[in-house]
Design an enzyme around this catalytic site. Structure first.
Site, mmCIF file in Angstrom:
data_model
loop_
_atom_site.group_PDB
_atom_site.id
_atom_site.type_symbol
_atom_site.label_atom_id
_atom_site.label_comp_id
_atom_site.label_asym_id
_atom_site.label_seq_id
_atom_site.Cartn_x
_atom_site.Cartn_y
_atom_site.Cartn_z
ATOM 1 N N CYS A 80 94.447 76.499 49.771
ATOM 2 C CA CYS A 80 95.135 76.119 48.539
ATOM 3 C C CYS A 80 95.826 74.779 48.774
ATOM 4 O O CYS A 80 96.429 74.577 49.827
ATOM 5 C CB CYS A 80 96.167 77.186 48.185
ATOM 6 S SG CYS A 80 97.118 76.812 46.703
ATOM 7 N N LEU A 81 95.733 73.888 47.802
ATOM 8 C CA LEU A 81 96.370 72.570 47.945
ATOM 9 C C LEU A 81 97.889 72.690 48.054
ATOM 10 O O LEU A 81 98.544 71.782 48.556
ATOM 11 C CB LEU A 81 95.987 71.667 46.770
ATOM 12 C CG LEU A 81 94.501 71.278 46.707
ATOM 13 C CD1 LEU A 81 94.193 70.554 45.400
ATOM 14 C CD2 LEU A 81 94.113 70.416 47.912
ATOM 15 N N GLN A 95 100.949 74.000 39.762
ATOM 16 C CA GLN A 95 100.924 73.276 41.043
ATOM 17 C C GLN A 95 101.423 71.843 40.892
ATOM 18 O O GLN A 95 101.726 71.194 41.892
ATOM 19 C CB GLN A 95 99.513 73.269 41.643
ATOM 20 C CG GLN A 95 99.055 74.649 42.103
ATOM 21 C CD GLN A 95 97.686 74.588 42.740
ATOM 22 O OE1 GLN A 95 96.674 74.640 42.049
ATOM 23 N NE2 GLN A 95 97.643 74.434 44.045
ATOM 24 N N HIS A 108 91.421 82.603 42.041
ATOM 25 C CA HIS A 108 92.522 81.918 42.730
ATOM 26 C C HIS A 108 93.376 81.122 41.729
ATOM 27 O O HIS A 108 94.609 81.218 41.738
ATOM 28 C CB HIS A 108 91.925 81.008 43.809
ATOM 29 C CG HIS A 108 92.916 80.189 44.562
ATOM 30 N ND1 HIS A 108 93.097 80.304 45.925
ATOM 31 C CD2 HIS A 108 93.776 79.219 44.162
ATOM 32 C CE1 HIS A 108 94.046 79.462 46.309
ATOM 33 N NE2 HIS A 108 94.467 78.779 45.255
ATOM 34 N N GLU A 109 92.699 80.328 40.883
ATOM 35 C CA GLU A 109 93.444 79.464 39.948
ATOM 36 C C GLU A 109 94.156 80.279 38.879
ATOM 37 O O GLU A 109 95.291 79.963 38.504
ATOM 38 C CB GLU A 109 92.515 78.432 39.301
ATOM 39 C CG GLU A 109 91.864 77.460 40.280
ATOM 40 C CD GLU A 109 92.828 76.834 41.274
ATOM 41 O OE1 GLU A 109 94.000 76.582 40.925
ATOM 42 O OE2 GLU A 109 92.421 76.619 42.428
ATOM 43 N N HIS A 126 97.399 81.658 40.054
ATOM 44 C CA HIS A 126 98.505 80.679 40.023
ATOM 45 C C HIS A 126 99.281 80.775 38.708
ATOM 46 O O HIS A 126 100.495 80.563 38.687
ATOM 47 C CB HIS A 126 97.960 79.247 40.144
ATOM 48 C CG HIS A 126 97.764 78.775 41.560
ATOM 49 N ND1 HIS A 126 98.810 78.666 42.453
ATOM 50 C CD2 HIS A 126 96.668 78.338 42.216
ATOM 51 C CE1 HIS A 126 98.348 78.194 43.609
ATOM 52 N NE2 HIS A 126 97.045 77.995 43.493
ATOM 53 N N GLY A 169 89.864 73.401 42.880
ATOM 54 C CA GLY A 169 90.574 73.934 41.727
ATOM 55 C C GLY A 169 92.036 73.534 41.767
ATOM 56 O O GLY A 169 92.582 73.287 42.850
HETATM 57 NI NI NI Z 1 95.798 77.244 44.958
#
Ligand code: NI
Length: 183
Positions: free
Chosen positions: A109-110, A71, A151-152, A155, A66
């Protein structure tokens, strides 16, 4: 802040003069854009489509499940979530409209590379969102997909999973933990 604005313009300017720059830089924890509440998308135009395409390519290259627009420094309510078949779903202005149950599992998380933590999430969620053309739709997910939706979407309100976990594990610590669990 002025720094955010610069970053946003920098990323958006990559689109000028063609579409060759489609992998965008993923911002890391500590960047101001990651703690901002994002604005709703109001224009379902080429700029949004370019953003969604870039998010998909950036996510694919990073092997993630995701990715949210903030991000990559764009404070708009748009995310990509991989579905159960690992196909990317585009969600614009997404909202969780129903949820059930609970799961506790590892999350990463990226924007927080190399770290993981246990986070409790609903086992099932239903999301209402818009597609790239502005058509509303609903989608449900369980397990990892439900986790990913939560999660997304977090953000988009400036929240990282690290706020919801007791501790973070690096890859060595995670290996140890897995070995302990297997023993
Ligand atoms: Ni993330």
């Amino acid at each position: 802040t002025p720094i955010d604005r610069e970053r946003e313009e920098q990323n958006e300017n990559q689109d000028e003069g063609g579409r060759e720059m489609s992998i965008r830089e993923i911002l890391k924890d500590g960047e101001p854009a990651l703690s901002k509440v994002c604005h709703p998308v109001t224009q379902f135009d080429q700029k949004l489509w370019d953003l969604l395409d870039d998010l998909k390519e950036t996510l694919a290259q990073a092997n993630g499940v995701g990715l949210a627009a903030p991000q990559v420094g764009i404070l708009r309510r748009a995310v990509i979530v991989m579905d159960e078949n690992f196909e990317p779903m585009e969600l614009v202005n997404p909202e969780i409209i129903a949820q059930e149950g609970e799961q506790n599992g590892l999350e990463g998380c990226l924007s927080v590379p190399g770290l993981w933590g246990y986070v409790k999430r609903p086992e099932w969620v239903k999301v209402r969102a818009f597609d790239r053309n502005g058509n509303a739709f609903e989608v449900e997910g369980t397990g990892l997909t439900a986790r990913c939706f939560c999660h997304e979407l977090a953000h988009l309100d400036g929240h990282l999973y690290t706020e919801l976990t007791d501790r973070l594990y690096n890859s060595d610590e995670l290996d140890e933990l897995m070995e302990e669990n297997e023993a």
